[in-house]
Design a protein around this motif. Structure first.
Motif, PDB file in Angstrom:
ATOM      1  N   ILE A 122       3.282   1.530   9.788  1.00 28.01           N
ATOM      2  CA  ILE A 122       3.981   2.678  10.361  1.00 28.01           C
ATOM      3  C   ILE A 122       3.115   3.264  11.461  1.00 28.01           C
ATOM      4  N   ASN A 123       3.620   3.227  12.690  1.00 30.66           N
ATOM      5  CA  ASN A 123       2.860   3.779  13.827  1.00 30.66           C
ATOM      6  C   ASN A 123       1.448   3.204  13.901  1.00 30.66           C
ATOM      7  N   GLY A 124       1.317   1.923  13.637  1.00 29.61           N
ATOM      8  CA  GLY A 124       0.025   1.264  13.731  1.00 29.61           C
ATOM      9  C   GLY A 124      -0.855   1.396  12.502  1.00 29.61           C
ATOM     10  N   VAL A 125      -0.439   2.192  11.518  1.00 23.45           N
ATOM     11  CA  VAL A 125      -1.203   2.364  10.283  1.00 23.45           C
ATOM     12  C   VAL A 125      -0.573   1.494   9.200  1.00 23.45           C
ATOM     13  N   SER A 126      -1.399   0.680   8.523  1.00 26.39           N
ATOM     14  CA  SER A 126      -0.886  -0.242   7.516  1.00 26.39           C
ATOM     15  C   SER A 126      -1.198   0.242   6.107  1.00 26.39           C
ATOM     16  N   TYR A 127      -0.202   0.060   5.221  1.00 30.93           N
ATOM     17  CA  TYR A 127      -0.344   0.356   3.794  1.00 30.93           C
ATOM     18  C   TYR A 127      -0.079  -0.940   3.036  1.00 30.93           C
ATOM     19  N   THR A 128      -0.966  -1.284   2.141  1.00 30.68           N
ATOM     20  CA  THR A 128      -0.862  -2.551   1.418  1.00 30.68           C
ATOM     21  C   THR A 128      -0.636  -2.288  -0.064  1.00 30.68           C
ATOM     22  N   SER A 129       0.312  -3.023  -0.646  1.00 27.78           N
ATOM     23  CA  SER A 129       0.609  -2.873  -2.067  1.00 27.78           C
ATOM     24  C   SER A 129       0.844  -4.237  -2.695  1.00 27.78           C
ATOM     25  N   THR A 130       0.176  -4.508  -3.778  1.00 28.95           N
ATOM     26  CA  THR A 130       0.376  -5.772  -4.499  1.00 28.95           C
ATOM     27  C   THR A 130       1.686  -5.767  -5.275  1.00 28.95           C
ATOM     28  N   ASN A 156      18.247   5.669   8.629  1.00 33.93           N
ATOM     29  CA  ASN A 156      19.152   6.724   9.084  1.00 33.93           C
ATOM     30  C   ASN A 156      19.606   7.514   7.860  1.00 33.93           C
ATOM     31  N   GLY A 157      18.979   8.683   7.603  1.00 31.82           N
ATOM     32  CA  GLY A 157      19.356   9.479   6.445  1.00 31.82           C
ATOM     33  C   GLY A 157      18.155   9.952   5.652  1.00 31.82           C
ATOM     34  N   ASN A 158      18.403  10.443   4.457  1.00 27.85           N
ATOM     35  CA  ASN A 158      17.369  11.025   3.609  1.00 27.85           C
ATOM     36  C   ASN A 158      16.800   9.948   2.675  1.00 27.85           C
ATOM     37  N   TYR A 159      15.688   9.373   3.075  1.00 25.26           N
ATOM     38  CA  TYR A 159      15.044   8.307   2.314  1.00 25.26           C
ATOM     39  C   TYR A 159      13.569   8.655   2.099  1.00 25.26           C
ATOM     40  N   GLN A 160      12.972   8.069   1.065  1.00 22.75           N
ATOM     41  CA  GLN A 160      11.530   8.168   0.896  1.00 22.75           C
ATOM     42  C   GLN A 160      10.958   6.777   0.634  1.00 22.75           C
ATOM     43  N   LEU A 161       9.746   6.561   1.120  1.00 22.07           N
ATOM     44  CA  LEU A 161       9.041   5.301   0.954  1.00 22.07           C
ATOM     45  C   LEU A 161       8.003   5.468  -0.143  1.00 22.07           C
ATOM     46  N   LYS A 194       3.136   0.362  -6.759  1.00 23.25           N
ATOM     47  CA  LYS A 194       1.963   0.255  -7.629  1.00 23.25           C
ATOM     48  C   LYS A 194       1.379   1.634  -7.955  1.00 23.25           C
ATOM     49  N   THR A 195       1.184   2.441  -6.935  1.00 22.58           N
ATOM     50  CA  THR A 195       0.548   3.759  -7.152  1.00 22.58           C
ATOM     51  C   THR A 195       1.566   4.861  -7.404  1.00 22.58           C
ATOM     52  N   LYS A 196       2.834   4.597  -7.119  1.00 22.63           N
ATOM     53  CA  LYS A 196       3.916   5.580  -7.235  1.00 22.63           C
ATOM     54  C   LYS A 196       3.780   6.710  -6.216  1.00 22.63           C
ATOM     55  N   GLN A 197       2.960   6.505  -5.207  1.00 22.82           N
ATOM     56  CA  GLN A 197       2.740   7.513  -4.174  1.00 22.82           C
ATOM     57  C   GLN A 197       3.834   7.452  -3.117  1.00 22.82           C
ATOM     58  N   VAL A 198       4.256   8.622  -2.646  1.00 20.98           N
ATOM     59  CA  VAL A 198       5.197   8.710  -1.528  1.00 20.98           C
ATOM     60  C   VAL A 198       4.411   8.607  -0.228  1.00 20.98           C
ATOM     61  N   ILE A 199       4.867   7.742   0.656  1.00 18.83           N
ATOM     62  CA  ILE A 199       4.187   7.512   1.929  1.00 18.83           C
ATOM     63  C   ILE A 199       5.032   8.104   3.058  1.00 18.83           C
ATOM     64  N   PRO A 200       4.500   9.084   3.802  1.00 22.62           N
ATOM     65  CA  PRO A 200       5.257   9.621   4.940  1.00 22.62           C
ATOM     66  C   PRO A 200       5.509   8.518   5.957  1.00 22.62           C
ATOM     67  N   PHE A 201       6.669   8.541   6.593  1.00 22.59           N
ATOM     68  CA  PHE A 201       6.953   7.476   7.571  1.00 22.59           C
ATOM     69  C   PHE A 201       7.807   8.002   8.709  1.00 22.59           C
ATOM     70  N   THR A 202       7.735   7.289   9.806  1.00 27.13           N
ATOM     71  CA  THR A 202       8.661   7.456  10.921  1.00 27.13           C
ATOM     72  C   THR A 202       9.214   6.078  11.238  1.00 27.13           C
ATOM     73  N   ASN A 203      10.318   6.025  11.939  1.00 29.52           N
ATOM     74  CA  ASN A 203      10.937   4.739  12.298  1.00 29.52           C
ATOM     75  C   ASN A 203      10.213   4.070  13.453  1.00 29.52           C
ATOM     76  N   PRO A 204      10.193   2.719  13.442  1.00 26.59           N
ATOM     77  CA  PRO A 204      10.607   1.841  12.346  1.00 26.59           C
ATOM     78  C   PRO A 204       9.431   1.526  11.426  1.00 26.59           C
ATOM     79  N   ILE A 205       9.724   0.990  10.257  1.00 27.18           N
ATOM     80  CA  ILE A 205       8.688   0.497   9.339  1.00 27.18           C
ATOM     81  C   ILE A 205       8.686  -1.028   9.446  1.00 27.18           C
TER      82      ILE A 205
END
Length: 446
Positions: free
Chosen positions: A77-85, A44-49, A53-64
């Motif tokens: 997020i919405n059925g799409v998975s992002y993996t980070s070590t 709830n608010g202005n956040y970024q994901l 590791k890559t320092k990349q910003v990942i677009p998201f919608t609720n919930p994560i």
């Protein structure tokens, strides 16, 4: 067309952050939260994901949804998975009092889990088998979720203000030696934004930036529920001497509503014997042999009986079995509220000795008993005793021990019940703090 794509790519690159630090907080506090193995985060608010590791910003919608697979954190997020070590940062881009993140399942003290709202930013990093979750926020916002978890928000405001300053000082001092705090009593109970109450938040706001200090440094302002009538010197509970944690008489602790006087707890004799690592012997007597002037137990001894040989020996609890006085609270397999206690077994009996004198003893196992017929027998198991109404069987050794005592907690620093009484009697929060902490100043630190 190629030129347009290149310009677009360059524009996107400019918005990739070069730093993954959380939003700037004047006095940051990092708290390790205890979510379930898989949990949801609703923003709830202005956040970024950000992928750490890559320092990349990942677009998201609720919930994560966050989980862990093969040592890496997975954000779905919405059925799409992002993996980070390395994990992810859920960064509060701009601070705002209205912003929060709901973590869908935080482990509770009663063994259940529940959704909890938190202020600030979050790091989700790989753990042993499940993700670690850390909440970073300003110390003042942190305290809003701590004070009502440590003291009822209905209590007098001066007591709440004393609690706010003590908790602020304790957190600041702890973070000098550790990178994060726990959300439990291991540090301070932190319930996040969900726990906040108007009265306790007012106490935090009205003491903003105020610390209890010793030699100009914020103190480790230990506090506890109830002193039992006296607070204690630090070295009589743990080990080291702390100059501002000195024993004071505490008549204020005896508030009319304080339930922590005359408590009792029972421990089975077999459990007590196992704590002394006995196999073929049994504890037949347990005694307090040393207390401080403030009434804190310092040493105990057990009388141990060997049924095979009929021999008894004395075993000291400290230091072989109990590392510190405070450890007595959990040593006997039962939780004791404080170390201001006495103990008694259930085999106490008055006996008449051969010389005609009478004596009360806490066991008779192994004693030579003379029967009415004049015969002598060694007491074991249950012995028969003739009364006016017939014959009863009485244990010759205790089957359980009862601990009775006063107070709740380690007895160091501020008594919360005492603070309540002092506040109700007209003392201000700084007067309360100066009563419980020796030689301190209460002042604002910029």
């Amino acid at each position: 067309m190629k030129r347009i794509r290149w310009i677009l790519a360059f524009s996107l690159f400019l918005f990739i952050p070069t730093s993954v630090d959380a939003a700037t907080y004047p006095t940051p506090v990092k708290v390790k939260l205890l979510p379930t193995a898989t949990f949801l985060a609703t923003v709830n608010g202005n956040y970024q994901l950000i992928d750490l590791k890559t320092k990349q910003v990942i677009p998201f919608t609720n919930p994560i949804a966050f989980s862990q697979t093969n040592g890496a954190v997975v954000a779905t997020i919405n059925g799409v998975s992002y993996t980070s070590t390395s994990g992810f940062l859920l960064d509060e881009v701009t601070r705002n009092d209205q912003y929060d993140v709901t973590i869908g399942s935080i482990q509770q003290a009663n063994g259940t889990s529940a959704p909890v709202k938190y202020r600030g930013s979050f790091e989700i990093t790989p753990g042993a088998t499940a993700p670690n979750l850390f909440n970073t926020l300003d110390i003042e916002d942190y305290l809003k979720g701590v004070v009502p978890g440590e003291m009822p928000s209905s209590w007098h405001k001066e007591a709440l203000k004393a609690q706010a300053v003590a908790a602020r000082s304790y957190a600041y001092a702890q973070l000098k030696n550790t990178s994060f705090l726990q959300m439990t009593v291991a540090s301070q109970v932190y319930g996040g934004k969900s726990k906040e109450q108007a009265t306790s938040t007012a106490a935090v706001n009205e003491t903003a930036g105020v610390y209890a200090t010793y030699q100009n440094e914020p103190i480790s302002a230990y506090f506890h529920s109830s002193s039992g009538g006296n607070t204690e010197n630090s070295e009589n509970v743990w080990s080291s001497t702390v100059p501002y944690i000195r024993s004071v008489p505490d008549p204020y602790d005896r508030h009319v509503s304080n339930p922590n006087y005359g408590w009792n707890a029972k421990a089975g004799a077999n459990t007590v014997s196992s704590k002394f690592k006995l196999t073929n012997e049994q504890v037949v007597s347990l005694r307090v042999t040393q207390k401080t002037n403030a009434g804190s137990v310092q040493q105990m001894e057990a009388t141990v009986y060997n049924p095979a040989t009929g021999q008894k020996r004395i075993v000291q609890a400290r230091p072989s079995f109990v590392s510190s006085a405070d450890a007595f609270r959990s040593f006997f397999g039962v939780s004791l509220k404080s170390i201001s206690f006495d103990v008694k077994g259930n085999a106490n009996v008055k006996v008449k000795r051969a010389d005609g004198s009478e004596q009360t003893v806490d066991h008779i196992v192994g004693y030579a008993l003379q029967t009415n017929s004049g015969q002598t027998t060694i007491a074991t198991g249950n012995t028969s005793i003739r009364t006016e109404n017939g014959t009863m069987y009485y244990p010759t050794a205790p089957t359980e021990f009862t601990f009775t005592g006063d107070g709740w907690g380690h007895r160091l620093g501020m008594s919360q019940w005492g603070a309540r009484s002092m506040a109700e009697k007209g003392f201000t929060y700084d007067q309360i703090l100066k009563y419980y902490y020796n030689g301190i100043e209460v002042k604002k630190i910029k």
